[in-house]
Structure formats: C-alpha cells, structure tokens
Design a protein around this motif. Structure first.
Motif, PDB file in Angstrom:
ATOM      1  N   VAL A 105       0.866  -1.169   0.000  1.00 24.04           N
ATOM      2  CA  VAL A 105       0.000   0.000   0.000  1.00 24.04           C
ATOM      3  C   VAL A 105       0.905   1.222   0.000  1.00 24.04           C
ATOM      4  CG1 VAL A 105      -1.750   1.308   1.235  1.00 24.04           C
ATOM      5  CG2 VAL A 105      -1.816  -1.178   1.268  1.00 24.04           C
ATOM      6  N   LEU A 106       0.827   1.999  -1.084  1.00 26.70           N
ATOM      7  CA  LEU A 106       1.590   3.240  -1.169  1.00 26.70           C
ATOM      8  C   LEU A 106       0.884   4.290  -0.331  1.00 26.70           C
ATOM      9  CD1 LEU A 106       2.296   3.190  -4.984  1.00 26.70           C
ATOM     10  CD2 LEU A 106       3.879   2.614  -3.161  1.00 26.70           C
ATOM     11  N   LEU A 107       1.628   4.978   0.494  1.00 23.54           N
ATOM     12  CA  LEU A 107       1.068   6.008   1.358  1.00 23.54           C
ATOM     13  C   LEU A 107       1.215   7.371   0.680  1.00 23.54           C
ATOM     14  CD1 LEU A 107       2.707   4.698   4.646  1.00 23.54           C
ATOM     15  CD2 LEU A 107       0.449   4.137   3.730  1.00 23.54           C
ATOM     16  N   ASP A 108       0.250   8.220   0.829  1.00 22.63           N
ATOM     17  CA  ASP A 108       0.289   9.588   0.280  1.00 22.63           C
ATOM     18  C   ASP A 108       0.551   9.611  -1.219  1.00 22.63           C
ATOM     19  OD1 ASP A 108      -0.061  10.555   2.890  1.00 22.63           O
ATOM     20  OD2 ASP A 108       2.087  10.513   3.255  1.00 22.63           O
ATOM     21  N   THR A 109      -0.264   8.896  -1.997  1.00 19.16           N
ATOM     22  CA  THR A 109      -0.098   8.890  -3.451  1.00 19.16           C
ATOM     23  C   THR A 109      -0.603  10.201  -4.056  1.00 19.16           C
ATOM     24  OG1 THR A 109      -2.223   7.783  -3.699  1.00 19.16           O
ATOM     25  CG2 THR A 109      -0.268   6.391  -3.680  1.00 19.16           C
ATOM     26  N   GLU A 110      -0.044  10.544  -5.194  1.00 17.53           N
ATOM     27  CA  GLU A 110      -0.441  11.736  -5.932  1.00 17.53           C
ATOM     28  C   GLU A 110      -1.762  11.468  -6.670  1.00 17.53           C
ATOM     29  OE1 GLU A 110       1.293  14.681  -6.069  1.00 17.53           O
ATOM     30  OE2 GLU A 110       2.656  13.848  -4.576  1.00 17.53           O
ATOM     31  N   PRO A 111      -2.492  12.510  -7.032  1.00 15.13           N
ATOM     32  CA  PRO A 111      -3.695  12.300  -7.846  1.00 15.13           C
ATOM     33  C   PRO A 111      -3.323  11.610  -9.164  1.00 15.13           C
ATOM     34  CG  PRO A 111      -3.637  14.536  -6.976  1.00 15.13           C
ATOM     35  CD  PRO A 111      -2.321  13.909  -6.643  1.00 15.13           C
ATOM     36  N   GLY A 112      -4.138  10.652  -9.570  1.00 13.12           N
ATOM     37  CA  GLY A 112      -3.869   9.913 -10.797  1.00 13.12           C
ATOM     38  C   GLY A 112      -3.015   8.675 -10.596  1.00 13.12           C
ATOM     39  N   ALA A 113      -2.638   8.411  -9.336  1.00 12.06           N
ATOM     40  CA  ALA A 113      -1.812   7.234  -9.034  1.00 12.06           C
ATOM     41  C   ALA A 113      -2.601   6.266  -8.152  1.00 12.06           C
ATOM     42  CB  ALA A 113      -0.528   7.645  -8.328  1.00 12.06           C
ATOM     43  N   LYS A 114      -2.385   4.989  -8.363  1.00 11.70           N
ATOM     44  CA  LYS A 114      -3.012   3.952  -7.552  1.00 11.70           C
ATOM     45  C   LYS A 114      -2.182   3.734  -6.291  1.00 11.70           C
ATOM     46  CE  LYS A 114      -4.739   1.445 -11.569  1.00 11.70           C
ATOM     47  NZ  LYS A 114      -4.616   0.203 -12.342  1.00 11.70           N
ATOM     48  N   SER A 115      -2.842   3.334  -5.225  1.00 13.85           N
ATOM     49  CA  SER A 115      -2.120   3.098  -3.976  1.00 13.85           C
ATOM     50  C   SER A 115      -1.853   1.617  -3.725  1.00 13.85           C
ATOM     51  CB  SER A 115      -2.876   3.686  -2.788  1.00 13.85           C
ATOM     52  OG  SER A 115      -4.145   3.090  -2.678  1.00 13.85           O
ATOM     53  N   PHE A 116      -2.548   0.711  -4.435  1.00 20.37           N
ATOM     54  CA  PHE A 116      -2.336  -0.718  -4.234  1.00 20.37           C
ATOM     55  C   PHE A 116      -1.249  -1.214  -5.178  1.00 20.37           C
ATOM     56  CE2 PHE A 116      -3.347  -5.231  -5.135  1.00 20.37           C
ATOM     57  CZ  PHE A 116      -3.117  -5.725  -3.859  1.00 20.37           C
ATOM     58  N   ASN A 117      -0.244  -1.874  -4.627  1.00 19.35           N
ATOM     59  CA  ASN A 117       0.889  -2.370  -5.388  1.00 19.35           C
ATOM     60  C   ASN A 117       1.011  -3.873  -5.148  1.00 19.35           C
ATOM     61  OD1 ASN A 117       3.190  -2.336  -6.975  1.00 19.35           O
ATOM     62  ND2 ASN A 117       4.513  -1.530  -5.369  1.00 19.35           N
ATOM     63  N   PHE A 118       1.502  -4.609  -6.129  1.00 12.28           N
ATOM     64  CA  PHE A 118       1.773  -6.032  -5.951  1.00 12.28           C
ATOM     65  C   PHE A 118       2.904  -6.443  -6.874  1.00 12.28           C
ATOM     66  CE2 PHE A 118      -1.485  -5.734  -9.203  1.00 12.28           C
ATOM     67  CZ  PHE A 118      -1.018  -6.582 -10.198  1.00 12.28           C
ATOM     68  N   GLY A 119       3.538  -7.552  -6.511  1.00  9.58           N
ATOM     69  CA  GLY A 119       4.643  -8.039  -7.320  1.00  9.58           C
ATOM     70  C   GLY A 119       5.114  -9.402  -6.849  1.00  9.58           C
ATOM     71  N   LEU A 120       6.266  -9.787  -7.336  1.00 10.82           N
ATOM     72  CA  LEU A 120       6.902 -11.047  -6.955  1.00 10.82           C
ATOM     73  C   LEU A 120       8.228 -10.743  -6.291  1.00 10.82           C
ATOM     74  CD1 LEU A 120       6.266 -13.134 -10.190  1.00 10.82           C
ATOM     75  CD2 LEU A 120       5.026 -13.260  -8.031  1.00 10.82           C
ATOM     76  N   GLU A 121       8.565 -11.548  -5.296  1.00  8.80           N
ATOM     77  CA  GLU A 121       9.789 -11.335  -4.547  1.00  8.80           C
ATOM     78  C   GLU A 121      10.585 -12.630  -4.493  1.00  8.80           C
ATOM     79  OE1 GLU A 121      10.586  -9.187  -0.330  1.00  8.80           O
ATOM     80  OE2 GLU A 121       9.179  -8.300  -1.738  1.00  8.80           O
ATOM     81  N   ALA A 122      11.905 -12.526  -4.629  1.00  6.66           N
ATOM     82  CA  ALA A 122      12.778 -13.700  -4.554  1.00  6.66           C
ATOM     83  C   ALA A 122      14.134 -13.266  -4.001  1.00  6.66           C
ATOM     84  CB  ALA A 122      12.956 -14.340  -5.919  1.00  6.66           C
ATOM     85  N   GLY A 123      14.778 -14.185  -3.277  1.00 10.15           N
ATOM     86  CA  GLY A 123      16.086 -13.853  -2.726  1.00 10.15           C
ATOM     87  C   GLY A 123      16.703 -15.010  -1.972  1.00 10.15           C
ATOM     88  N   ILE A 124      17.770 -14.665  -1.259  1.00  8.11           N
ATOM     89  CA  ILE A 124      18.496 -15.648  -0.463  1.00  8.11           C
ATOM     90  C   ILE A 124      18.670 -15.124   0.956  1.00  8.11           C
ATOM     91  CG2 ILE A 124      19.725 -16.676  -2.416  1.00  8.11           C
ATOM     92  CD1 ILE A 124      22.169 -14.992  -1.594  1.00  8.11           C
ATOM     93  N   GLY A 125      18.834 -16.065   1.876  1.00  2.75           N
ATOM     94  CA  GLY A 125      19.077 -15.717   3.265  1.00  2.75           C
ATOM     95  C   GLY A 125      20.230 -16.519   3.829  1.00  2.75           C
ATOM     96  N   TYR A 126      20.884 -15.939   4.813  1.00  6.05           N
ATOM     97  CA  TYR A 126      21.996 -16.602   5.489  1.00  6.05           C
ATOM     98  C   TYR A 126      21.817 -16.405   6.986  1.00  6.05           C
ATOM     99  CZ  TYR A 126      26.698 -17.694   7.080  1.00  6.05           C
ATOM    100  OH  TYR A 126      27.769 -18.240   7.748  1.00  6.05           O
ATOM    101  N   ASP A 127      21.765 -17.510   7.736  1.00  9.56           N
ATOM    102  CA  ASP A 127      21.660 -17.447   9.191  1.00  9.56           C
ATOM    103  C   ASP A 127      23.059 -17.317   9.773  1.00  9.56           C
ATOM    104  OD1 ASP A 127      18.921 -17.732   8.998  1.00  9.56           O
ATOM    105  OD2 ASP A 127      18.959 -19.896   9.289  1.00  9.56           O
ATOM    106  N   ILE A 128      23.383 -16.124  10.245  1.00  9.54           N
ATOM    107  CA  ILE A 128      24.701 -15.855  10.830  1.00  9.54           C
ATOM    108  C   ILE A 128      24.854 -16.641  12.124  1.00  9.54           C
ATOM    109  CG2 ILE A 128      26.203 -14.053  11.758  1.00  9.54           C
ATOM    110  CD1 ILE A 128      24.603 -12.074   9.915  1.00  9.54           C
TER     111      ILE A 128
END
Length: 168
Positions: A105-128
C-alpha cells in the motif's frame, strides 16, 4: 483499501503467531527503481531508502517454512507498507531461498496514481547465528500504478533489499 490491507496484515500475524516457530524484526537498505513507459519510451529512476519491519516463521515441514512479513519501506518521498508472503526453502543449515508474492500500500499517493501495489519477490538468506540473519531480495513490481492509464503507459516500482534480522 488501505485499511482493508492493514487489517489483513494484522489478522495474518495474529493467526500465524499461534503456530509460529520464530518471530523477528528486520531492517535494511532498499535500492528502489521506478520505470515509466510512455509511447514506446522507457525512463527509469533509482533512489536509495530503508525498510524496517517484523516477520514470523511458520515451519510447515522440514523443507518448507512460511514467512509472512509487514515492512515499512521509505524511499525519497515514497512510503509504502509492504506485505511479502514468502516461502522459505532451507538449502543447508545456514542458507535458504525465499520466494513469493508481495502486496503493498503506497502512502500519500499523488492524484492519478493507484495506492495498491503487488509483485513477486525472490532472494536468499543466510543465518549468521541462531538469532541473527542476513537477507538479500529483489522485488519485481507488476502493478501499473497509473490510474486509468492509456494503452502503452505504465509506472512500476521494483526494489533490491539488503538487510539484517533478529529472531526472538
């Protein structure tokens, strides 16, 4: 819509904390990019910001962990509440792979802009250690954030996140 998404996040964390193996906090840097497509032209801008938030790890099996998160992401004048819903796959005792959808959810969007965003996320993790972790992830924005955009016009947000986390 913003209130509905935030209520969903609170409910999600409330339900998953019952079976949660670990609860934690995380923070780091966000290297964000915004792509504008218009009339066949592509314009990209990049900014650096930060994120901070909380996560829960729910062990479904030895080889699968569900990791929902709620993050506050701030880049320049663009603030967002991000809700990644990640599948975490341990590769070894220390390394893991993360992938899944991300809502925002984008906060304080400008007029003409949508506030709902979605996508895909991928990555790696390392437990120190058992408590400290390091993650690097890429979020590919799929939502066109232009309201009533004509054909061929779009604005999409993406970001590369690097940060540290602490499990309790």
């Amino acid at each position: 819509m913003k209130k509905l998404l935030l209520c969903f996040a609170v409910a999600l964390f409330g339900l998953t904390s019952i079976n949660a193996q670990n609860f934690g906090l995380k923070a780091g840097a966000d290297f964000a990019s915004m792509k504008l497509k218009a009339d066949g032209d592509n314009v990209s801008t990049s900014e650096t910001g930060f994120y901070i938030g909380a996560f829960v790890e729910v062990e479904v099996s030895d080889s699968f962990i569900f990791q929902p998160e709620v993050l506050y992401v701030s880049v320049e004048e663009l603030d967002q509440i991000a809700i990644p819903l990640l599948a975490k796959f341990p590769v070894s005792e220390e390394f893991n792979i993360l992938a899944g959808p991300a809502l925002g959810v984008l906060l304080d969007t400008e007029p003409g802009a949508k506030s709902f965003n979605f996508g895909l996320e991928a990555g790696i993790g390392y437990d120190i250690t058992e408590n400290f972790l390091l993650e690097a992830r890429y979020n590919m924005g799929l939502a066109n954030l232009l309201e009533d955009a004509p054909s061929g016009y779009s604005i999409k947000l993406s970001g590369f996140f690097v940060g540290l986390g602490y499990r309790f």
